[in-house]
Design an enzyme around this catalytic site. Structure first.
Site, short mmCIF file in Angstrom:
data_model
loop_
_atom_site.label_atom_id
_atom_site.label_comp_id
_atom_site.label_asym_id
_atom_site.label_seq_id
_atom_site.Cartn_x
_atom_site.Cartn_y
_atom_site.Cartn_z
N ASP A 127 0.80 -1.23 0.00
CA ASP A 127 0.00 0.00 0.00
C ASP A 127 0.83 1.28 0.00
OD1 ASP A 127 -2.20 -1.61 0.03
OD2 ASP A 127 -2.84 -1.13 2.06
N GLY A 185 -1.94 5.35 -17.91
CA GLY A 185 -2.73 6.22 -18.78
C GLY A 185 -4.22 6.19 -18.50
#
Length: 319
Positions: A127, A185
């Protein structure tokens, strides 16, 4: 000669084995003995310990997961459980402990230090939610796993002109979603640190569709909510053809990247050096490519700063 105990705790992360290898080999290099404690604090309370040697950590630097296994332990959260742990450590003549894990694991190490038992923490969690260090072991590998998945999902998304929601891990910290989304992206990135409404997401979809773009990738951090719920709400607001992919525990697996292997090795060696210097209740980490160490309490008190610049960049590049 010191005897070092070593355990992994909490959620596993790629690179933990590289850290285990570094601790064991550097400890032996400096003339120490090492006991591997299986299944974290739970295994400690059950006296599941094994003396480790050089061959114990042979051919593991490339392996995901943790050879010492991991688990969570309610008993250790009690004062009685921690006193029992110290008693067992002393029974095996273990002088100090190295704990590889996240904030919960570090809190356990702090409790042992408070009882007079030296402990050092190494950050291992995908994380990247520990504020005191730039990176945690496993984060880079998990990001690459997510990016690989996003690329494959985009292939089918563009073929069928769909909107795909990719749910990634990160309950309180959106780093995985942010950086993997930026590098992959993604057209929209949704993280716990930034409030965004379904209407805003729907508007983005409509805007891109008007420009002629018929497919999109939305990366959602699990801490914001479920991808299935978002799919239903977006369907109502945008009318888009949506699909959901929950990456789940695949993000925790896989052979660690070069970055994670090197980071784990550097942190493992430094942890042993701290113990040999008589230090306790400290954690190791990395800042601006330099290995650092500080008190556990100080590390856990720091608040994670969200990378707003990266988030804004992702918005600019997703137009």
């Amino acid at each position: 000669m010191k005897t070092i105990g070593l355990l992994t705790s909490g959620g596993d992360a790629p690179g933990m084995n590289a850290a285990i290898r570094a601790v064991v080999r550097s400890a032996i290099y400096y003339g120490c003995k090492v006991y591997g404690i299986n299944r974290g604090y739970k295994g400690l309370l059950e006296e599941d310990l094994t003396e480790m040697n050089l061959s114990s950590v042979g051919d593991i630097i490339h392996r995901g997961g943790t050879i010492l296994k991991s688990s969570r332990c309610e008993e250790f959260k009690t004062e009685e459980g921690r006193l029992k742990a110290v008693k067992i450590l002393k029974k095996y003549k273990i002088d100090c402990l190295v704990v590889i894990g996240g904030d919960g694991s570090f809190a356990g190490a702090q409790k042992l230090s408070d009882l007079g038992f030296p402990a050092i923490g190494i950050p291992g969690t995908i994380d990247n939610d520990l504020a005191y260090t730039d990176y945690t072991i496993g984060f880079d590998t998990a990001m690459n796993t997510i990016i690989d998945a996003i690329g494959k999902i985009r292939d089918t998304s563009s073929s069928h002109e769909r909107v795909n929601i990719v749910e990634v891990m990160g309950r309180h910290c959106g780093d995985l979603a942010l950086y993997a989304g930026l590098a992959g992206g993604a057209e929209t990135i949704i993280v716990p640190e930034v409030e965004i409404t379904v209407d805003e997401v729907a508007l983005r979809l409509k805007t891109t569709q008007k420009r002629g773009k018929r497919h999109s990738i939305i990366v959602l951090a699990e801490g914001v909510g479920s991808a299935s719920d978002l799919e239903k709400e977006l369907k109502k607001e945008s009318g888009a053809d949506l699909r959901v992919t929950v990456l789940g525990h695949v993000q925790r697996g896989g052979s660690p990247t070069v970055s994670d292997r090197i980071l784990a090795s550097r942190l493992g060696v430094r942890a042993v050096e701290l113990l040999l210097d008589g230090k306790s209740a400290r954690v190791v980490g990395i800042k601006e490519n330099k290995i650092i160490d500080l008190e556990i309490s100080e590390a856990l008190a720091q608040k994670k700063v969200f990378d707003k610049e990266a988030y804004e960049m992702a918005k600019i590049l997703s137009i």
